[in-house]
Design a protein around this motif. Structure first.
Motif, mmCIF file in Angstrom:
data_model
loop_
_atom_site.group_PDB
_atom_site.id
_atom_site.type_symbol
_atom_site.label_atom_id
_atom_site.label_comp_id
_atom_site.label_asym_id
_atom_site.label_seq_id
_atom_site.Cartn_x
_atom_site.Cartn_y
_atom_site.Cartn_z
ATOM 1 N N ALA A 183 58.860 146.145 2.676
ATOM 2 C CA ALA A 183 57.817 146.831 1.913
ATOM 3 C C ALA A 183 57.899 146.522 0.423
ATOM 4 C CB ALA A 183 57.900 148.338 2.145
ATOM 5 N N LYS A 184 59.092 146.158 -0.052
ATOM 6 C CA LYS A 184 59.239 145.791 -1.470
ATOM 7 C C LYS A 184 58.474 144.512 -1.793
ATOM 8 C CE LYS A 184 63.845 147.852 -1.837
ATOM 9 N NZ LYS A 184 65.309 147.569 -1.938
ATOM 10 N N ARG A 185 58.313 143.651 -0.775
ATOM 11 C CA ARG A 185 57.642 142.369 -0.978
ATOM 12 C C ARG A 185 56.210 142.361 -0.437
ATOM 13 N NH1 ARG A 185 62.187 141.364 2.046
ATOM 14 N NH2 ARG A 185 60.871 140.594 3.757
ATOM 15 N N ASP A 186 55.912 143.319 0.423
ATOM 16 C CA ASP A 186 54.647 143.315 1.156
ATOM 17 C C ASP A 186 53.761 144.475 0.682
ATOM 18 O OD1 ASP A 186 52.612 143.627 3.089
ATOM 19 O OD2 ASP A 186 53.859 142.748 4.656
ATOM 20 N N ASP A 187 52.734 144.173 -0.101
ATOM 21 C CA ASP A 187 51.845 145.215 -0.630
ATOM 22 C C ASP A 187 51.145 145.996 0.473
ATOM 23 O OD1 ASP A 187 52.498 144.522 -3.195
ATOM 24 O OD2 ASP A 187 50.746 143.231 -3.499
ATOM 25 N N LYS A 188 50.740 145.282 1.521
ATOM 26 C CA LYS A 188 50.017 145.920 2.621
ATOM 27 C C LYS A 188 50.889 146.973 3.310
ATOM 28 C CE LYS A 188 47.457 144.790 6.840
ATOM 29 N NZ LYS A 188 47.066 143.694 7.776
ATOM 30 N N LEU A 189 52.135 146.634 3.528
ATOM 31 C CA LEU A 189 53.050 147.560 4.189
ATOM 32 C C LEU A 189 53.363 148.750 3.281
ATOM 33 C CD1 LEU A 189 54.627 147.904 6.800
ATOM 34 C CD2 LEU A 189 56.475 146.547 5.810
ATOM 35 N N ARG A 190 53.570 148.479 2.009
ATOM 36 C CA ARG A 190 53.846 149.549 1.051
ATOM 37 C C ARG A 190 52.650 150.497 0.947
ATOM 38 N NH1 ARG A 190 55.560 146.417 -2.488
ATOM 39 N NH2 ARG A 190 53.747 146.268 -3.868
ATOM 40 N N ARG A 191 51.458 149.938 0.981
ATOM 41 C CA ARG A 191 50.243 150.754 0.922
ATOM 42 C C ARG A 191 50.100 151.611 2.182
ATOM 43 N NH1 ARG A 191 47.201 146.979 -0.439
ATOM 44 N NH2 ARG A 191 46.332 146.402 1.592
ATOM 45 N N ALA A 192 50.463 151.049 3.331
ATOM 46 C CA ALA A 192 50.382 151.805 4.587
ATOM 47 C C ALA A 192 51.280 153.037 4.538
ATOM 48 C CB ALA A 192 50.776 150.908 5.763
ATOM 49 N N LEU A 193 52.517 152.849 4.072
ATOM 50 C CA LEU A 193 53.437 153.988 3.962
ATOM 51 C C LEU A 193 52.857 155.071 3.065
ATOM 52 C CD1 LEU A 193 56.792 152.023 3.622
ATOM 53 C CD2 LEU A 193 56.320 153.731 5.397
ATOM 54 N N ALA A 194 52.332 154.662 1.920
ATOM 55 C CA ALA A 194 51.806 155.628 0.955
ATOM 56 C C ALA A 194 50.573 156.351 1.501
ATOM 57 C CB ALA A 194 51.462 154.921 -0.354
ATOM 58 N N GLU A 195 49.670 155.609 2.144
ATOM 59 C CA GLU A 195 48.436 156.214 2.640
ATOM 60 C C GLU A 195 48.693 157.167 3.796
ATOM 61 O OE1 GLU A 195 45.503 153.248 3.472
ATOM 62 O OE2 GLU A 195 45.434 152.521 1.398
ATOM 63 N N ILE A 196 49.620 156.813 4.670
ATOM 64 C CA ILE A 196 49.921 157.705 5.799
ATOM 65 C C ILE A 196 50.584 158.983 5.277
ATOM 66 C CG2 ILE A 196 51.234 157.982 7.938
ATOM 67 C CD1 ILE A 196 50.929 154.920 8.321
ATOM 68 N N GLU A 197 51.470 158.850 4.311
ATOM 69 C CA GLU A 197 52.097 160.032 3.713
ATOM 70 C C GLU A 197 51.042 160.935 3.067
ATOM 71 O OE1 GLU A 197 56.592 159.400 2.391
ATOM 72 O OE2 GLU A 197 55.245 158.026 1.345
ATOM 73 N N THR A 198 50.083 160.328 2.399
ATOM 74 C CA THR A 198 49.015 161.108 1.770
ATOM 75 C C THR A 198 48.178 161.833 2.817
ATOM 76 O OG1 THR A 198 48.874 159.554 -0.084
ATOM 77 C CG2 THR A 198 46.957 160.976 0.301
ATOM 78 N N GLN A 199 47.871 161.146 3.912
ATOM 79 C CA GLN A 199 47.086 161.766 4.994
ATOM 80 C C GLN A 199 47.826 162.954 5.594
ATOM 81 O OE1 GLN A 199 46.184 158.624 7.775
ATOM 82 N NE2 GLN A 199 44.974 157.476 6.282
ATOM 83 N N MET A 200 49.136 162.840 5.739
ATOM 84 C CA MET A 200 49.904 163.944 6.331
ATOM 85 C C MET A 200 49.988 165.136 5.402
ATOM 86 S SD MET A 200 53.031 162.331 8.523
ATOM 87 C CE MET A 200 53.802 161.537 7.099
ATOM 88 N N SER A 201 49.933 164.881 4.089
ATOM 89 C CA SER A 201 50.045 165.983 3.143
ATOM 90 C C SER A 201 48.707 166.667 2.916
ATOM 91 C CB SER A 201 50.606 165.487 1.816
ATOM 92 O OG SER A 201 49.720 164.556 1.228
#
Length: 201
Positions: A183-201
């Motif tokens: 995820a440090k190198r992959d923007d798409k993966l980093r964005r997925a983590l952030a967006e899913i966390e936002t959806q859960m909150s």
């Protein structure tokens, strides 16, 4: 018993696992010659008419059909009650105690594993069972689910492993590390983590 229930296989196989477990007093309940001097067997055996045979049947029946226990519903090691009560406790501790200072707070504030899994499955448009099964071909998606389950599910890695089809806790740790590094190198993966966390909150 709970540990044995997680293990896949026939009842007899799980039974042998219980009998081999070094800290189990089970054999003493079934056969008098295996009694340990420091275990009070009578108080339990009285519940089945002091019959070791009936106690064995009771255990076997529980292993075959499963069983319910209120302790499975305990949250944060201290909270047991209906959802409204649990929600009131969450509101009471929010902002007052840091989860880093008190691990139980992290568990109280945790989301149910199913909530995390559904959020990941919905984001990627896949079936939940594909994420928890073996050889899914969805390594990154599964890795995201493992990571978010650890962050927000209030579960240890061994418990997450059980939830994901019996993975060893070291395998869970390896996959989480791999995912975070990627995820440090992959923007798409980093964005997925952030967006899913936002959806859960």
């Amino acid at each position: 018993l709970r540990r044995a229930w997680v293990v896949q296989g026939a009842v007899e196989e799980r039974l042998r696992l219980l009998e081999r477990y070094g800290w189990s007093s089970l054999k003493g309940y079934w056969k008098e010659r295996h009694k340990q001097s420091w275990v009070t067997y009578e108080s339990v055996l009285e519940q089945v008419g002091r019959s070791r045979r009936k106690y064995r049947e009771f255990i076997l029946d529980g292993m075959k059909r499963g069983y319910d226990t209120p302790w499975e519903s305990v949250q944060g090691q201290v909270v047991l009650g209906g959802q409204k009560f649990v929600d009131r406790v969450k509101e009471g501790v929010e902002g007052r105690i840091s989860p880093r200072e008190q691990p139980g707070v992290r568990q109280i504030q945790a989301r149910a594993p199913g909530v995390v899994l559904r959020a990941v499955a919905k984001y990627y448009g896949v079936d939940e069972k594909r994420l928890t099964g073996k050889r899914t071909g969805l390594r990154d998606e599964r890795g995201v689910a493992l990571e978010l389950m650890y962050r927000h599910g209030g579960m240890r890695q061994a418990e997450i492993g059980w939830f994901f089809g019996g993975l060893d806790y070291t395998a869970v740790s390896r996959e989480r590390t791999r995912l975070r590094d990627k995820a440090k190198r992959d923007d798409k993966l980093r964005r997925a983590l952030a967006e899913i966390e936002t959806q859960m909150s």
